[in-house]
Motif scaffolding. Structure first.
Motif, PDB file in Angstrom:
ATOM      1  N   UNK A 118      -2.650  18.154  27.299  1.00  0.00           N
ATOM      2  CA  UNK A 118      -1.985  19.334  27.872  1.00  0.00           C
ATOM      3  C   UNK A 118      -2.977  20.171  28.669  1.00  0.00           C
ATOM      4  N   UNK A 119      -4.125  20.425  28.089  1.00  0.00           N
ATOM      5  CA  UNK A 119      -5.164  21.222  28.765  1.00  0.00           C
ATOM      6  C   UNK A 119      -5.646  20.513  30.034  1.00  0.00           C
ATOM      7  N   UNK A 120      -5.933  19.228  29.919  1.00  0.00           N
ATOM      8  CA  UNK A 120      -6.441  18.473  31.067  1.00  0.00           C
ATOM      9  C   UNK A 120      -5.385  18.364  32.165  1.00  0.00           C
ATOM     10  N   UNK A 121      -4.126  18.194  31.757  1.00  0.00           N
ATOM     11  CA  UNK A 121      -3.048  18.104  32.738  1.00  0.00           C
ATOM     12  C   UNK A 121      -2.878  19.395  33.513  1.00  0.00           C
ATOM     13  N   UNK A 122      -2.956  20.517  32.822  1.00  0.00           N
ATOM     14  CA  UNK A 122      -2.838  21.817  33.500  1.00  0.00           C
ATOM     15  C   UNK A 122      -4.007  22.023  34.466  1.00  0.00           C
ATOM     16  N   UNK A 123      -5.217  21.643  34.034  1.00  0.00           N
ATOM     17  CA  UNK A 123      -6.371  21.750  34.927  1.00  0.00           C
ATOM     18  C   UNK A 123      -6.202  20.847  36.150  1.00  0.00           C
ATOM     19  N   UNK A 124      -5.695  19.635  35.935  1.00  0.00           N
ATOM     20  CA  UNK A 124      -5.508  18.696  37.048  1.00  0.00           C
ATOM     21  C   UNK A 124      -4.542  19.255  38.082  1.00  0.00           C
ATOM     22  N   UNK A 125      -3.545  19.985  37.618  1.00  0.00           N
ATOM     23  CA  UNK A 125      -2.564  20.591  38.524  1.00  0.00           C
ATOM     24  C   UNK A 125      -3.082  21.869  39.178  1.00  0.00           C
ATOM     25  N   UNK A 126      -4.237  22.327  38.718  1.00  0.00           N
ATOM     26  CA  UNK A 126      -4.774  23.580  39.257  1.00  0.00           C
ATOM     27  C   UNK A 126      -4.075  24.807  38.701  1.00  0.00           C
ATOM     28  N   UNK A 127      -3.456  24.668  37.534  1.00  0.00           N
ATOM     29  CA  UNK A 127      -2.716  25.785  36.933  1.00  0.00           C
ATOM     30  C   UNK A 127      -3.678  26.737  36.235  1.00  0.00           C
ATOM     31  N   UNK A 128      -3.794  27.931  36.760  1.00  0.00           N
ATOM     32  CA  UNK A 128      -4.685  28.923  36.170  1.00  0.00           C
ATOM     33  C   UNK A 128      -3.935  29.908  35.271  1.00  0.00           C
ATOM     34  N   UNK A 129      -2.628  30.081  35.535  1.00  0.00           N
ATOM     35  CA  UNK A 129      -1.788  30.978  34.734  1.00  0.00           C
ATOM     36  C   UNK A 129      -0.526  30.230  34.315  1.00  0.00           C
ATOM     37  N   UNK A 130      -0.175  30.326  33.031  1.00  0.00           N
ATOM     38  CA  UNK A 130       1.007  29.628  32.520  1.00  0.00           C
ATOM     39  C   UNK A 130       1.778  30.518  31.553  1.00  0.00           C
ATOM     40  N   UNK A 131       3.034  30.160  31.324  1.00  0.00           N
ATOM     41  CA  UNK A 131       3.783  30.685  30.182  1.00  0.00           C
ATOM     42  C   UNK A 131       3.995  29.518  29.226  1.00  0.00           C
ATOM     43  N   UNK A 132       4.122  29.834  27.941  1.00  0.00           N
ATOM     44  CA  UNK A 132       4.183  28.800  26.901  1.00  0.00           C
ATOM     45  C   UNK A 132       5.363  29.054  25.973  1.00  0.00           C
ATOM     46  N   UNK A 133       6.112  27.992  25.694  1.00  0.00           N
ATOM     47  CA  UNK A 133       7.149  28.022  24.659  1.00  0.00           C
ATOM     48  C   UNK A 133       6.730  27.060  23.557  1.00  0.00           C
ATOM     49  N   UNK A 134       6.751  27.532  22.303  1.00  0.00           N
ATOM     50  CA  UNK A 134       6.361  26.700  21.162  1.00  0.00           C
ATOM     51  C   UNK A 134       7.335  26.942  20.018  1.00  0.00           C
ATOM     52  N   UNK A 135       7.581  25.931  19.185  1.00  0.00           N
ATOM     53  CA  UNK A 135       8.539  26.097  18.092  1.00  0.00           C
ATOM     54  C   UNK A 135       7.948  26.742  16.845  1.00  0.00           C
ATOM     55  N   UNK A 136       6.630  26.919  16.808  1.00  0.00           N
ATOM     56  CA  UNK A 136       5.929  27.278  15.577  1.00  0.00           C
ATOM     57  C   UNK A 136       6.212  28.715  15.123  1.00  0.00           C
ATOM     58  N   UNK A 137       5.803  28.997  13.883  1.00  0.00           N
ATOM     59  CA  UNK A 137       5.775  30.368  13.416  1.00  0.00           C
ATOM     60  C   UNK A 137       4.724  31.118  14.249  1.00  0.00           C
ATOM     61  N   UNK A 138       4.863  32.439  14.331  1.00  0.00           N
ATOM     62  CA  UNK A 138       4.033  33.205  15.266  1.00  0.00           C
ATOM     63  C   UNK A 138       2.519  33.023  15.079  1.00  0.00           C
TER      64      UNK A 138
END
Length: 249
Positions: A118-138
């Motif tokens: 996930x981290x490497x993929x975002x870097x490859x795309x040049x994504x510097x800012x993201x929003x995240x959705x996760x199912x976990x407890x806070x």
């Protein structure tokens, strides 16, 4: 026609990675001739808690050994939060250690982790800012967010769905995700992480989420598939896999 054996190290209660990864690699067959077979080894985990995740991670060496017995061509550690809960940068340590397990078994194979993918993929795309959705407890979701931030990617906002039972995570309707993302401020981000979890289904929702936000959408399963293809030195074009699997990266 070449065939590759894909090994997956999965939590015992995970029922998603053995559907979404094969679905993506099957779709790749529309544009490339290679075929894939899928082989799994399981680590015990029912509740997504820090205690169970730590105990589960201790099982990953055994899983790598078992999969290398099958002479798989690539191994994917398919639990993002288990890696991220072990401390910043742990995906590198885990991949190196598990890779050594396969080497010691005279069946060396590259090991990728969903967290690192996930981290490497975002870097490859040049994504510097993201929003995240996760199912976990806070608390666990915040740990994931801080892990991503520690890798140099700004998380501008995030949403924890607070589902602790891992089978309940798998049962979450993926078509709820575009509506959840629509309520988040995505105006200033480079990409949307629709599912920062390999157990929460999301593939069907990717096109709608991209339409809703007008942003590239990445999921843990998509990133894992991308990293596996890279490790196998294969083209990364997968129809329906979103921007990361467009073949550009």
């Amino acid at each position: 026609m070449k065939s590759f054996r894909v090994g997956q190290i999965v939590p015992s209660s995970n029922v998603t990675m053995e559907t979404e990864i094969p679905a993506l690699l099957s779709a790749r067959g529309q544009v490339h001739p290679e075929t894939f077979t899928f082989h799994s080894s399981r680590m015990r985990m029912k509740k997504v808690t820090a205690e169970e995740l730590k105990a589960m991670d201790g099982d990953s060496d055994r899983c790598a050994m078992e999969l290398s017995d099958a002479r798989v061509d690539v191994l994917g550690y398919a639990c993002l939060v288990a890696i991220m809960s072990m401390g910043h940068g742990y995906h590198r340590e885990s991949a190196k250690r598990l890779g050594q397990v396969t080497k010691d078994n005279d069946a060396e194979a590259p090991v990728i982790t969903s967290a690192g993918a996930l981290v490497d993929g975002l870097h490859a795309m040049g994504a510097k800012k993201v929003v995240v959705v996760a199912p976990y407890m806070k608390p666990l979701a915040e740990m994931v967010v801080e892990y991503i931030r520690a890798e140099g990617i700004e998380v501008t906002t995030w949403r924890a769905l607070e589902i602790s039972d891992n089978l309940a995570v798998a049962a979450h309707d993926p078509m709820n995700l575009p509506g959840i993302v629509a309520e988040m401020d995505t105006s200033d981000v480079d990409a949307v992480v629709l599912s920062a979890c390999v157990q929460m289904p999301s593939l069907r929702a990717v096109p709608m989420a991209e339409a809703v936000t007008g942003k590239p959408v990445v999921t843990a399963a998509i990133a894992t598939t991308w990293a596996m293809l890279k490790a196998l030195d294969l083209d990364t074009l997968v129809p329906g896999g979103g921007a990361l699997l467009s073949g550009k990266y």
